[in-house]
Design a protein around this motif. Structure first.
Motif, PDB file in Angstrom:
ATOM      1  N   VAL A  83      62.007   9.727 -50.873  1.00 57.77           N
ATOM      2  CA  VAL A  83      61.707  10.348 -52.164  1.00 57.77           C
ATOM      3  C   VAL A  83      60.477   9.662 -52.739  1.00 57.77           C
ATOM      4  CG1 VAL A  83      62.568  10.850 -54.477  1.00 57.77           C
ATOM      5  CG2 VAL A  83      64.180  10.707 -52.555  1.00 57.77           C
ATOM      6  N   HIS A  84      59.467  10.470 -53.124  1.00 54.66           N
ATOM      7  CA  HIS A  84      58.239   9.863 -53.641  1.00 54.66           C
ATOM      8  C   HIS A  84      57.512  10.790 -54.603  1.00 54.66           C
ATOM      9  CE1 HIS A  84      55.446  12.240 -51.077  1.00 54.66           C
ATOM     10  NE2 HIS A  84      56.484  12.265 -50.250  1.00 54.66           N
ATOM     11  N   ASP A  85      56.615  10.193 -55.373  1.00 55.79           N
ATOM     12  CA  ASP A  85      55.748  10.937 -56.280  1.00 55.79           C
ATOM     13  C   ASP A  85      54.667  11.631 -55.455  1.00 55.79           C
ATOM     14  OD1 ASP A  85      54.783   8.111 -55.866  1.00 55.79           O
ATOM     15  OD2 ASP A  85      53.004   8.942 -56.836  1.00 55.79           O
ATOM     16  N   ASP A  86      54.127  12.720 -56.005  1.00 54.14           N
ATOM     17  CA  ASP A  86      53.060  13.441 -55.315  1.00 54.14           C
ATOM     18  C   ASP A  86      52.023  13.910 -56.329  1.00 54.14           C
ATOM     19  OD1 ASP A  86      51.463  15.338 -53.870  1.00 54.14           O
ATOM     20  OD2 ASP A  86      53.101  15.515 -52.419  1.00 54.14           O
ATOM     21  N   LEU A  87      50.830  13.331 -56.234  1.00 52.82           N
ATOM     22  CA  LEU A  87      49.716  13.679 -57.120  1.00 52.82           C
ATOM     23  C   LEU A  87      49.248  15.115 -56.940  1.00 52.82           C
ATOM     24  CD1 LEU A  87      47.301  10.612 -56.808  1.00 52.82           C
ATOM     25  CD2 LEU A  87      48.271  11.477 -58.928  1.00 52.82           C
ATOM     26  N   ASP A  88      49.402  15.643 -55.747  1.00 55.43           N
ATOM     27  CA  ASP A  88      48.880  16.971 -55.435  1.00 55.43           C
ATOM     28  C   ASP A  88      49.784  18.098 -55.922  1.00 55.43           C
ATOM     29  OD1 ASP A  88      46.568  15.952 -54.258  1.00 55.43           O
ATOM     30  OD2 ASP A  88      47.582  15.690 -52.336  1.00 55.43           O
ATOM     31  N   LEU A  89      50.929  17.750 -56.458  1.00 58.70           N
ATOM     32  CA  LEU A  89      51.837  18.745 -57.025  1.00 58.70           C
ATOM     33  C   LEU A  89      51.832  18.578 -58.537  1.00 58.70           C
ATOM     34  CD1 LEU A  89      54.923  18.391 -54.616  1.00 58.70           C
ATOM     35  CD2 LEU A  89      53.062  20.062 -54.505  1.00 58.70           C
ATOM     36  N   GLY A  90      51.800  19.676 -59.249  1.00 59.61           N
ATOM     37  CA  GLY A  90      51.836  19.610 -60.706  1.00 59.61           C
ATOM     38  C   GLY A  90      53.106  18.946 -61.202  1.00 59.61           C
ATOM     39  N   PHE A  91      53.045  18.426 -62.415  1.00 56.27           N
ATOM     40  CA  PHE A  91      54.210  17.768 -62.992  1.00 56.27           C
ATOM     41  C   PHE A  91      55.393  18.741 -63.025  1.00 56.27           C
ATOM     42  CE2 PHE A  91      56.985  16.734 -66.586  1.00 56.27           C
ATOM     43  CZ  PHE A  91      57.364  15.464 -66.207  1.00 56.27           C
ATOM     44  N   GLY A  92      56.511  18.305 -62.464  1.00 60.81           N
ATOM     45  CA  GLY A  92      57.723  19.121 -62.456  1.00 60.81           C
ATOM     46  C   GLY A  92      57.937  19.928 -61.192  1.00 60.81           C
ATOM     47  N   VAL A  93      56.910  20.020 -60.352  1.00 65.96           N
ATOM     48  CA  VAL A  93      57.061  20.728 -59.083  1.00 65.96           C
ATOM     49  C   VAL A  93      57.835  19.813 -58.132  1.00 65.96           C
ATOM     50  CG1 VAL A  93      55.828  21.678 -57.081  1.00 65.96           C
ATOM     51  CG2 VAL A  93      54.948  22.067 -59.398  1.00 65.96           C
ATOM     52  N   VAL A  94      58.784  20.371 -57.398  1.00 65.85           N
ATOM     53  CA  VAL A  94      59.561  19.601 -56.422  1.00 65.85           C
ATOM     54  C   VAL A  94      59.519  20.360 -55.114  1.00 65.85           C
ATOM     55  CG1 VAL A  94      61.828  18.661 -55.811  1.00 65.85           C
ATOM     56  CG2 VAL A  94      61.080  18.652 -58.207  1.00 65.85           C
TER      57      VAL A  94
END
Length: 182
Positions: A83-94
């Motif tokens: 599980v990690h953060d992703d800069l390339d996805l908008g906030f709230g996109v999973v």
């Protein structure tokens, strides 16, 4: 056995930063049933319940692979979910996927370099503003915080179902494709 790894950075300084959504999700998954089986050799906080392991590497993000490899070598889980953060996805996109490139994420690069990329991933979008390093190491805005618990709860439910399912099914059911405007 399934190993669920939440990526983040240790210490209070980074506790509430965007880069630590993986740690936040592990904390949400961990309940009183999980026993602390941490050891210096694992280079992280490790919790076990039945056939589930929860890991928060304490190596700092860029060396996360060292911790994942140590736990993988010792327990030999059949499945690894990161599980990690992703800069390339908008906030709230999973999004959910298996394998693929690191997308420039240094924690994922570290894991890929040490164990390969044949593992499942839960990517939590944090968006991108300004300097990437400063952004990921910054705390969530007040606006973002109002949505964060809901996003993490959604991801927790997805992981619980993923333990009994496959990544394709979970992706179809739990992917959140629309950014939250903040």
């Amino acid at each position: 056995m399934t190993l669920i790894v939440g990526l983040g950075n240790p210490t209070k300084q980074y506790e509430n930063t965007r880069h630590n959504v993986g740690f936040m999700l592990i904390d949400l998954l961990k309940d009183d049933n999980f026993l602390d089986v941490s050891s210096a050799k694992f280079q992280g906080e490790l919790f076990k319940y039945g056939k589930i392991l929860l890991l928060k590497p304490t190596t700092f993000m860029n060396l996360s692979g060292n911790s994942v490899k140590a736990v993988n070598d010792f327990y030999k889980p059949k499945r690894i979910i990161v599980v990690h953060d992703d800069l390339d996805l908008g906030f709230g996109v999973v999004r959910f996927k298996k394998g693929g490139s690191s997308g420039g994420h240094n924690g994922i690069k570290s894991i890929d370099n040490l164990i390969g990329n044949d593992y499942e991933r839960v990517r939590i979008g944090i968006g991108k503003k300004g300097n990437a390093a400063n952004f990921v190491l910054g705390e969530f805005s007040d606006n973002e915080k109002t949505h964060l618990d809901e996003i993490l709860s959604h991801c927790k439910n997805a992981i619980i179902e993923l333990l009994e399912s496959d990544i394709t099914t979970i992706s179809a059911k739990f992917s959140l494709k629309k950014s939250i405007q903040i």
